[in-house]
Design an enzyme around this catalytic site. Structure first.
Site, mmCIF file in Angstrom:
data_model
loop_
_atom_site.group_PDB
_atom_site.id
_atom_site.type_symbol
_atom_site.label_atom_id
_atom_site.label_comp_id
_atom_site.label_asym_id
_atom_site.label_seq_id
_atom_site.Cartn_x
_atom_site.Cartn_y
_atom_site.Cartn_z
ATOM 1 N N SER A 25 -19.798 -31.775 48.009
ATOM 2 C CA SER A 25 -19.324 -30.642 47.108
ATOM 3 C C SER A 25 -19.991 -30.763 45.782
ATOM 4 C CB SER A 25 -17.771 -31.085 46.670
ATOM 5 O OG SER A 25 -17.565 -32.077 46.127
ATOM 6 N N TYR A 58 -19.173 -26.670 48.578
ATOM 7 C CA TYR A 58 -17.747 -26.174 47.997
ATOM 8 C C TYR A 58 -17.498 -26.975 46.609
ATOM 9 C CZ TYR A 58 -15.947 -30.599 49.703
ATOM 10 O OH TYR A 58 -15.750 -31.802 50.034
#
Length: 134
Positions: A25, A58
């Site tokens: 992430s 993400y």
């Protein structure tokens, strides 16, 4: 017909950390996520202005007001603290909606504090509000 359109962009943010051992992430200051309309776990593209690397991951929430932009997991090998990055997300929409679409564009200073949110302007290098580093 659907078109893939830019939905959100945080322009020339400064990487504050790179955590190879986190599971993945990018951690983004919650203020910047809200300003750019990026939500937790949304897919984002990262374009490193400093070294040219590009990857997708993400977003996860970082502490509000902290200025954190931390690349986590294997992608940490693609950036270094102090690199400048562009963070972008995209959306698919029908042609009629796409014609009127305006993305959320957030411009930040070297501490990742929001300078402004506005439409993108061609020839940005001449804007006084954008500090360009070579």
């Amino acid at each position: 017909m659907e078109r893939k359109m830019l939905k959100s962009k945080i322009h020339r943010a400064t990487v504050t950390g790179a955590d190879l051992h986190y599971e993945g992430s990018i951690t983004i200051d919650l203020d910047l996520m809200e300003a750019s309309d990026i939500i937790p776990y949304e897919a984002v593209c990262i374009w490193d202005v400093t070294n040219g690397s590009r990857f997708e991951t993400y977003a996860i929430e970082g502490e509000r007001g902290s200025g954190v932009i931390c690349i986590n997991g294997a992608a940490a090998r693609l950036v270094a603290p102090q690199d400048l990055v562009i963070i972008a997300s995209f959306v698919n929409m029908e042609n009629a909606e796409a014609i009127a679409h305006e993305p959320k564009l957030v411009f930040v200073d070297d501490k990742n504090r929001m300078l402004e949110s506005r439409k993108e302007v061609a020839g940005q290098a001449t804007l006084k509000s954008v500090h360009w580093k070579n």
